[in-house]
Design an enzyme around this catalytic site. Structure first.
Site, PDB file in Angstrom:
ATOM      1  N   HIS A   1       0.830  -1.210   0.000  1.00  0.00           N
ATOM      2  CA  HIS A   1       0.000   0.000   0.000  1.00  0.00           C
ATOM      3  C   HIS A   1       0.859   1.252   0.000  1.00  0.00           C
ATOM      4  CE1 HIS A   1      -1.964  -3.329   2.220  1.00  0.00           C
ATOM      5  NE2 HIS A   1      -2.966  -3.051   1.411  1.00  0.00           N
TER       6      HIS A   1
HETATM    7  S1  FES Z   1       1.820  -0.641   3.206  1.00  0.00           S
HETATM    8 FE1  FES Z   1       0.253  -2.023   3.709  1.00  0.00          FE
HETATM    9  S2  FES Z   1       1.331  -3.779   4.374  1.00  0.00           S
HETATM   10 FE2  FES Z   1       2.907  -2.358   3.900  1.00  0.00          FE
END
Ligand code: FES
Length: 185
Positions: A150
């Site tokens: 993410h």
């Molecule tokens: S940014 Fe979501 S698990 Fe690493």
């Protein structure tokens, strides 16, 4: 003059000794390299009793400046980064009060061993393994690690700088048991 002649003779012997010492050092570096890799390979397929072990000893002598290796401790990846002077400098230049999880670099490394950053290789968002262990992997704009799940970005101290992760990469319990060995756990 007698001294000079003596020195020359000693030099001739010294050359041979130095050659020998160099070869010995190279051979030992090779052995060190193998010893460093072995705990990693050994722990990739941990038996139940290995998983139960609470500590992992790692020979860090073969980790050159700028290199990063992954070892496994209690079934989890742990990143060991031998940081360059520029990476340490970048970590220290940060205004700590502006960080999401404010921590000075000095609180994340051992005094006298600041070159070695040791963190759990698990993103503090949902636990993905961040990229950046190889120089060919993305490290994000702060030169540390990038979590592609993410988009969390960590700096050279493993501190969260961007993206959804709430905390810095966690530091496992560890201690340097000699100049070349670190015990994790
Ligand atoms: S940014 Fe979501 S698990 Fe690493």
């Amino acid at each position: 003059m007698a001294n000079t002649a003596h020195v020359h003779a000693a030099d001739a012997v010294g050359e041979t000794r130095r050659d020998f010492l160099q070869y010995t050092t190279i051979a030992m570096a090779g052995v060190g390299g193998v010893m460093m890799v072995w705990p990693l390979i050994n722990s990739l397929n941990p038996a139940a009793d290995t998983l139960a072990l609470s500590t992992t000893d790692v020979n860090i002598s073969g980790i050159g400046e700028g290199q990063r290796i992954t070892v496994v401790w209690r079934g989890k990846p742990v990143f060991i980064a031998h940081r360059t002077a520029a990476e340490i400098d970048a970590a220290n230049k940060v205004n700590v009060s502006e960080l999401r999880d404010p921590q000075p670099d000095s609180a994340r490394v051992k005094k006298g061993k600041e070159a070695f950053l040791i963190v759990e290789g698990s993103c503090t968002h949902f636990g993905c393994i961040p990229q950046g262990m190889k120089t060919t992997e993305p490290r994000g704009e702060f030169g540390g690690w990038f979590c592609p799940c993410h988009g969390s970005v960590y700096d050279t101290s493993g501190r969260i700088r961007k993206g959804p992760a709430p905390e810095n990469l966690h530091i496992p319990p560890y201690a340097f048991t000699s100049d070349t060995t670190v015990r994790i756990g």
